[in-house]
Design an enzyme around this catalytic site. Structure first.
Site, PDB file in Angstrom:
ATOM      1  N   HIS A  35      -4.063  -6.744   5.436  1.00 43.27           N
ATOM      2  CA  HIS A  35      -4.372  -5.712   4.444  1.00 43.27           C
ATOM      3  C   HIS A  35      -3.133  -4.936   4.012  1.00 43.27           C
ATOM      4  O   HIS A  35      -2.247  -4.648   4.797  1.00 43.27           O
ATOM      5  CB  HIS A  35      -5.451  -4.746   4.959  1.00 43.27           C
ATOM      6  CG  HIS A  35      -5.150  -4.105   6.273  1.00 43.27           C
ATOM      7  ND1 HIS A  35      -6.129  -3.805   7.177  1.00 43.27           N
ATOM      8  CD2 HIS A  35      -3.997  -3.712   6.851  1.00 43.27           C
ATOM      9  CE1 HIS A  35      -5.603  -3.237   8.239  1.00 43.27           C
ATOM     10  NE2 HIS A  35      -4.303  -3.169   8.062  1.00 43.27           N
ATOM     11  N   ASN A  36      -3.101  -4.630   2.717  1.00 42.98           N
ATOM     12  CA  ASN A  36      -2.058  -3.804   2.106  1.00 42.98           C
ATOM     13  C   ASN A  36      -0.663  -4.417   2.155  1.00 42.98           C
ATOM     14  O   ASN A  36       0.333  -3.724   1.934  1.00 42.98           O
ATOM     15  CB  ASN A  36      -2.033  -2.401   2.727  1.00 42.98           C
ATOM     16  CG  ASN A  36      -3.283  -1.617   2.424  1.00 42.98           C
ATOM     17  OD1 ASN A  36      -4.220  -1.585   3.230  1.00 42.98           O
ATOM     18  ND2 ASN A  36      -3.333  -0.988   1.256  1.00 42.98           N
TER      19      ASN A  36
END
Length: 348
Positions: free
Chosen positions: A240-241
């Site tokens: 994620h991210n």
């Protein structure tokens, strides 16, 4: 039906210099040892002259300083690159829209171009947007509110989770999952793990290719982003991210932990990894199996576990192989020193 080009036309595609017959017709491409008359082949380095002389190919892509009497040549700066450009041109075919297969499922309020192909058992959720000349393979699942740009190829059994955005000319190979939940948990005082909601999306920009069985997680908040021109091999995990910079190359079995940011033209070799929350500068090259910890400046060349400057790691690795002999020498030296000390001690 095969396409036909003259040697001169192919040379123009790759800014090459023709030596020999410009009007010679080419209708295919093959390796030096298997090419047939009428086909083009290539020689990456001048050292392969003997193989070229034996080849049945009609013409050859060669380095700019190479010559061979009696052969049709296209001299270029980079034969490997030129070969890729010409092969793609020879293989290029116009898109044929097959429409939506009768066994596909299409949700409500979708916006679909007239020029699409959706295979059997594919599922499109509600409010999906497909651009022109998009191909969706059999069994693919496109979640609600996903948008996919023009000229994309989504291979069989790909899953794109809700709200993710796919740019133009993107290729995603079989079994890949885009937008699965990021790995985020908070642990209470009893050791129980409480899932953190993953509320963001994945955005794949233009001209990205993603291999088979990859996982690209949605952001906790905001966007996990793969920027334009990046090429991702099979079996890669992107958390994620993460942000993968333009034209970066991510080789098989790489793992990038959450919130890692890669600059432009970064290369990660096979099975390399990066710890989370770090920035890796433009043009950094990470050797296979290396483990990167901490921010890295642009142009770094890294290797090892933990990753250090590659030259330093290769010297250390070379010494590692010599450790048994060094240990043997050290034991012998210790014996000799002990013997000298015993000899020098005054007798009582």
């Amino acid at each position: 039906m095969n396409k036909h080009y003259t040697v001169g036309q192919l040379a123009a595609l790759v800014e090459g210099e023709v030596i020999g017959d410009k009007e010679l017709v080419i209708d295919g491409f093959g390796p030096l040892d298997a090419a047939q008359p009428g086909q083009l082949s290539f020689l990456a380095k001048a050292g392969g002259r003997e193989a070229l002389e034996k080849s049945a190919a009609s013409a050859f892509l060669v380095p700019h300083d190479f010559s061979c009497e009696g052969r049709a040549l296209i001299r270029v700066r980079d034969p490997y690159l030129a070969a890729a450009i010409i092969q793609n041109e020879l293989l290029r075919r116009p898109f044929v829209a097959a429409g939506i297969h009768q066994r596909a499922v299409v949700g409500a309020d979708c916006s679909l171009s007239a020029e699409i192909s959706v295979g059997p058992l594919a599922v499109l959720g509600e409010r999906v947007r497909l651009g022109a000349r998009v191909s969706i393979g059999a069994g693919a699942v496109i979640g609600a509110e996903v948008s996919i740009g023009d000229d994309c190829v989504i291979h069989p059994n790909v899953t794109i989770e809700p709200r993710c955005r796919i740019g133009n000319r993107v290729i995603i190979h079989a079994g890949t999952v885009i937008g699965s939940d990021g790995y985020g948990y908070a642990t209470d005082r009893h050791g129980n793990h409480v899932k953190r909601p993953q509320l963001g999306i994945v955005q794949i920009d233009d001209d990205v290719e993603i291999g088979a069985n990859c996982c690209i997680d949605r952001a906790t908040f905001g966007v996990t982003r793969i920027r334009s021109g990046a090429k991702i091999d099979n079996l890669v995990q992107i958390a994620h991210n993460v942000e993968v910079g333009e034209n970066s190359l991510i080789v098989a079995q790489v793992g990038l932990a959450g919130s890692t940011v890669l600059g432009r033209n970064v290369v990660f070799g096979g099975q390399a990894g990066a710890a989370g929350h770090q920035t890796i500068g433009d043009r950094t090259m990470v050797a296979g199996k290396a483990a990167v910890h901490g921010d890295q400046p642009p142009g770094s060349m890294l290797a090892g576990v933990p990753a250090i400057p590659a030259k330093q790691w290769f010297k250390a690795a070379n010494l590692f192989g010599k450790l048994p002999d060094l240990a043997k020498d050290l034991r012998q030296l210790k014996k000799e020193v002990a013997a000298l000390r015993e000899k020098d001690e005054p007798s009582s």
